[in-house]
Enzyme design. Sequence first.
Site, PDB file in Angstrom:
ATOM      1  N   SER A 111       0.827  -1.197   0.000  1.00  0.00           N
ATOM      2  CA  SER A 111       0.000   0.000   0.000  1.00  0.00           C
ATOM      3  C   SER A 111       0.872   1.263   0.000  1.00  0.00           C
ATOM      4  CB  SER A 111      -0.964  -0.048   1.183  1.00  0.00           C
ATOM      5  OG  SER A 111      -1.969   0.935   1.067  1.00  0.00           O
ATOM      6  N   ASP A 159      -9.228  -5.074  -5.232  1.00  0.00           N
ATOM      7  CA  ASP A 159      -8.758  -4.086  -4.261  1.00  0.00           C
ATOM      8  C   ASP A 159      -9.670  -2.851  -4.278  1.00  0.00           C
ATOM      9  OD1 ASP A 159      -7.403  -2.202  -2.709  1.00  0.00           O
ATOM     10  OD2 ASP A 159      -5.439  -2.787  -3.456  1.00  0.00           O
ATOM     11  N   HIS A 191      -7.613  -5.534  -0.664  1.00  0.00           N
ATOM     12  CA  HIS A 191      -6.429  -4.751  -0.283  1.00  0.00           C
ATOM     13  C   HIS A 191      -5.693  -5.506   0.815  1.00  0.00           C
ATOM     14  CE1 HIS A 191      -4.114  -1.086  -0.499  1.00  0.00           C
ATOM     15  NE2 HIS A 191      -4.155  -0.946   0.810  1.00  0.00           N
TER      16      HIS A 191
END
Length: 232
Positions: A111, A159, A191
Amino acid sequence: MKHDHFVVQSPETPAQQLLLLFHGVGDNPVAMGQLGSWFAPLFPDALIVSIGGAEPCGPSPARQWFSVQGVTEENRQARVDAIMPQFIETVRYWQKQSGVGPQATALIGFSQGSIMSLESIKAQPGLASRVIAFNGRYATLPVSGSTATTIHLIHGGEDPVIDLSFAVAAQEALQMIGGDVTLDIVDDLGHAIDERSMQLALDHLRYTVPKHYFDEALSGSKPNDDDIVEFM
């Protein structure tokens, strides 16, 4: 250099590789360091360190590299640029501590950690030989490329935080400017990082031959000795 970190593995003999892990917003280096347990058995000669974000983010021990409050496509790059010198300094600190150069350094992010890792290669080409970006993106797409760094994009197909389209756009941009990139899409994954993602990352580090090896072979040149200690 003072910064939050967690040493996952420190070999008894001088390190041959350096793996640096970078977490997402609101996470911490100890939690992200759990991923290091996947890499350690396969790279017993590697120094593996999980790095904490530069600033606190909510209740301790949560950290981040830059705030996502009010972040937009227009202001994200400026926020990344503001903290990038510290990120690069941190990478170089661990390269100096370990005695491992960029040719045997891998940046592994999730991320926001992926954003910083990808952007660091834009800001400082050749900072590391590999980037593994789980569910990440560029703040803005690169306009110049190099095969000095092999970039592995691994993204969840579902995601909801960083859409898969950003990874696809990154792959297309890197290919267009002559970069070295792979993209793996993990079906039905949001995610997050799962065993499939990790296996892809491990396989790339062990088996994917960097493009610059082929370029050097075609040109008739020979890789430097330092290059050969990469992750093969």
